[in-house]
Design an enzyme around this catalytic site. Structure first.
Site, short mmCIF file in Angstrom:
data_model
loop_
_atom_site.label_atom_id
_atom_site.label_comp_id
_atom_site.label_asym_id
_atom_site.label_seq_id
_atom_site.Cartn_x
_atom_site.Cartn_y
_atom_site.Cartn_z
N CYS A 61 44.88 49.63 49.66
CA CYS A 61 45.62 49.52 50.98
C CYS A 61 45.14 50.63 51.55
CB CYS A 61 47.21 49.40 50.97
SG CYS A 61 47.79 47.68 49.91
N ARG A 71 39.56 49.65 51.48
CA ARG A 71 40.48 49.86 50.44
C ARG A 71 41.29 48.45 50.08
NH1 ARG A 71 41.79 55.42 50.18
NH2 ARG A 71 43.68 54.77 49.39
N TRP A 101 45.64 45.25 49.73
CA TRP A 101 45.04 44.75 48.65
C TRP A 101 46.26 44.50 47.75
CZ3 TRP A 101 45.58 45.87 43.13
CH2 TRP A 101 44.36 45.36 42.43
N ASN A 106 51.55 51.47 50.73
CA ASN A 106 50.51 51.59 49.82
C ASN A 106 51.13 52.00 48.41
OD1 ASN A 106 48.21 51.62 48.46
ND2 ASN A 106 47.69 53.83 49.35
N GLY A 107 50.71 51.27 47.42
CA GLY A 107 51.47 51.62 46.10
C GLY A 107 52.24 50.53 45.49
N GLU A 161 25.38 50.70 34.35
CA GLU A 161 25.75 50.44 35.68
C GLU A 161 24.94 49.38 36.38
OE1 GLU A 161 27.42 51.77 37.81
OE2 GLU A 161 26.39 51.77 39.60
N LYS A 181 26.90 46.50 38.64
CA LYS A 181 26.51 46.24 40.04
C LYS A 181 26.30 44.65 40.19
CE LYS A 181 26.94 49.80 42.23
NZ LYS A 181 28.14 50.21 41.37
N GLU A 209 29.80 42.89 40.06
CA GLU A 209 30.89 43.03 40.81
C GLU A 209 30.40 42.39 42.21
OE1 GLU A 209 30.21 47.81 41.76
OE2 GLU A 209 32.13 47.08 42.12
N HIS A 244 21.28 45.10 16.37
CA HIS A 244 22.57 45.05 15.55
C HIS A 244 23.69 43.82 16.26
CE1 HIS A 244 21.84 48.74 13.55
NE2 HIS A 244 21.34 49.15 14.71
N LYS A 267 38.13 49.35 47.14
CA LYS A 267 37.07 50.57 47.00
C LYS A 267 38.01 51.67 46.06
CE LYS A 267 33.80 53.46 47.70
NZ LYS A 267 32.67 53.05 47.03
#
Ligand code: M6R
Length: 618
Positions: A2, A27, A76, A103-104, A487, A491, A494, A510, A613
């Protein structure tokens, strides 16, 4: 998660709020909303589900009056689906004169809501935030003083929150409270700002104050007051934001991610600047608090981080152990925090975070501090909570990273990790100083090499477009190439919503080799053939093993590797470098591959679904 923005001053509040929200949209982007107080029309609120553009279109269709105070939010979702009614701001009181953004998570919201319901309060949303709006409005009706009512209620809230409030009857003040969620003040001339981070107001001012834990802000156009939750005045220090507004804008690029990938030579150069001398010696004044004796006493380093930042740690581990011979453990912050780890005063915690607000990493570092460990942060955001709470900070100077997918922050984090490794090596004295100085000189060449990588990406772009319909892509690497492979897979997951996995190339036999079938794309990070540890022939053997089983191999290899072309279908060449620094180069084609593939699928590369983010909840 948020984004929060607040403003009081002579400018058009709506312009300030929408500009700030645009920059904070990374955010969270489930819904957005604003409240303003306009002379003659009182409190006006608009909120819309979906991206900020929906809100902007609504306001364009039904304009709001001019005003000089207001608050804005981009969400968010946590409590309640991303709908118009659950969007912030939330109104409080029977006359709906109070507006609140949050926010939270308010952990005790159920019990507080029950109390309000028993009194007959009507709720319009399913959010925890609306509870706080009604409670503050109720206290204000009783006490008649907004700051007192606000302080009384924030003291009752448990959990993590940044809350901003305005009230129609107090049209010159924005109140804010911070507990375990970020909040920064922007200081203007006859105007003041609030934001989740400095991006919210950097267009208007670079003078800022970072608000501490459990503090309340009383913000007017001509004054800023800070007090503790208990009501005691708090002194604060101003800092100058070293980002400029243009750094947080797309500047003609198709996406923030594309721009941020292109920013990488600068991000690496700026992170090295002033820290690496031309003879290869490292100066890290940031860790001056650690004496040579302190450094010699460190018997273990634990690096904590999440997501991409954790891969930066995995890469740094190779260098720190190699250059300083200090054992390094890399831990996902959330796993570290809750497994009763062994931390002693001789453990150095290195916490890595672009935002410096990732709650998992904050909880991990707080825990480690409680055990007596020293915490060194590697962070990209000035004034961030992690930076404030750590004993020392090495800032990565990547500039604002807006796209949800981390790119330039990662290469800057790897660079900072390499600087730290050389610094520790030079102070521990267990590896020949001459070797370390030579390596330092090599590290200085990395920005120019990153530029070269960026100049040669047409083939990888074409591959990304061509593979838009791929169902699964695997990534392989050894040594520092292993976290790069992880990584690359992250990428792709996402950004393109494709199944992707990164493996250590040696681990293939293995188990994971069973995944290989005809046509399976596998991207392999190939170490330098000049590498003394002979990793190259091992990776070439791994390529042959998967080729024999039908894999379509795309290799990322260094210029001059004449062998690899015999075994891989496509080779993307990057400049030669010391193997230990090569991750800074080899990761870039993987970023571009994911960007291109996602774009070819018509997806939003800057704001992938379900993500935010800055992950400020656990
Ligand atoms: O702000 P942080 O570096 O602490 O963020 C950590 C992760 O959430 C972040 O790297 C995330 O994995 C990125 N979206 C990856 O691109």
């Amino acid at each position: 998660m948020c984004g929060i923005v607040g403003y009081v001053g002579p400018k058009s509040t709506l312009d300030v709020l929408l500009g700030g929200l645009r920059r904070l949209e990374y955010r969270g982007y489930d819904s957005a909303g604003v409240s303003i107080i306009a002379p003659g029309s009182g409190l006006q609120t608009r909120k819309k589900a979906g991206k900020l553009d929906n809100l902007v279109a609504d306001i364009e269709a039904h304009p709001l009056p001019i005003s000089h105070i207001g608050i804005g939010h981009t969400r968010w979702a946590t409590h309640g689906a991303p709908t118009d009614t659950n969007a912030h701001p939330h109104l409080g009181g029977s006359a709906s004169k109070l507006s609140l953004i949050h926010n939270g998570i308010i952990e005790n919201f159920a019990e507080l809501k029950a109390e309000l319901l028993a009194e007959g309060t009507k709720f319009s949303s399913e959010t925890d935030s609306e509870v706080a709006a009604h409670l503050i409005a109720r206290e204000y009706e009783i006490l008649g003083d907004l700051p007192t009512a606000f302080a009384k209620v924030v003291n009752r809230l448990h959990g993590a929150f940044t809350i901003l409030v305005i009230h129609e009857d107090e049209p010159d003040v924005v109140l804010a409270a911070r507990k375990n969620a970020p909040l920064v003040i922007g200081l203007g001339d006859g105007e003041n700002f609030l934001g989740s981070d400095v991006a919210a107001f950097v267009e208007h001012t670079r003078r800022a104050i970072s608000v501490g834990q459990d503090e309340i802000v009383i913000l007017r156009a001509d004054s800023v007051q800070l007090q503790s939750f208990a009501g005691a005045p708090v002194t604060f220090e101003e800092f100058t934001v070293d980002w400029d507004a243009s750094a947080a804008s797309k500047g003609g690029w198709s996406s923030f991610m594309a721009k941020e990938i292109a920013d990488q030579p600068q991000a690496v150069a700026d992170t090295l600047m002033g820290r690496l001398n031309s003879d290869g010696s490292v100066r890290l004044t940031e860790v001056d608090g650690l004496s040579v004796a302190d450094i010699k006493a460190i018997d273990r380093i634990i690096m904590v981080a999440c997501g991409t930042a954790a891969y930066a740690c995995d890469i740094a581990k190779y260098a720190i152990e190699k250059f300083s011979r200090i054992p390094v453990q890399v831990e996902l912050s959330h796993e570290f925090r809750y497994r009763d780890p062994i931390v002693t005063p001789n453990t150095l915690i290195v916490a890595v975070s672009q935002s410096g607000e990732t709650m998992d990493t904050l909880m991990a570092t707080r825990f480690a501090k409680e055990q007596g460990a020293k915490v060194l942060a590697i962070c990209n955001t000035q004034g961030a909570t992690l930076a404030r709470e750590s004993d020392a900070v090495i800032y990565t100077h990547a500039g604002p990273e807006v796209a949800v997918a981390s790119t330039k922050a990662l290469t800057a984090q790897i660079t900072a990790g390499m600087l730290l490794a050389l610094f520790l090596g030079q102070n521990r004295g267990v590896v020949a100083q001459e070797t370390l100085l030579q390596l330092g000189q090599e590290l200085l060449k990395m920005p120019a090499r990153v530029t070269k990588v960026l100049e040669n990406l047409d083939d990888v772009r074409a591959l990304g477009r061509e593979m838009a319909n791929a169902k699964s892509v695997l990534f392989l690497g050894r040594n520092v190439g292993f976290p790069v492979a992880m990584e690359g897979a992250l990428k792709l997951k996402e950004l393109a919503y494709i199944h992707a996995e990164g493996f250590a190339a040696g681990e293939l036999k293995h188990g994971p080799i069973a995944l290989i079938e005809e046509g399976q794309p596998v991207i392999v990070i190939v170490p330098s053939p000049r590498d003394a540890d002979s990793l190259h022939p091992k990776v070439i053997s791994n390529i042959q093993e998967i080729r024999a089983r039908g894999a379509r191999v795309i290799a990322i290899a260094e210029v001059g590797d004449e062998q690899v072309g015999h075994y891989a279908e496509h080779v993307i060449f990057v400049p030669q470098s010391e193997n230990i620094f090569s991750a800074i180069l080899t990761v870039i084609p993987l970023q571009v591959f994911a960007l291109e593939l996602s774009t070819a699928k018509g997806l939003d590369v800057d704001q992938p679904r379900n993500l935010a983010k800055s992950v400020t909840v656990e």
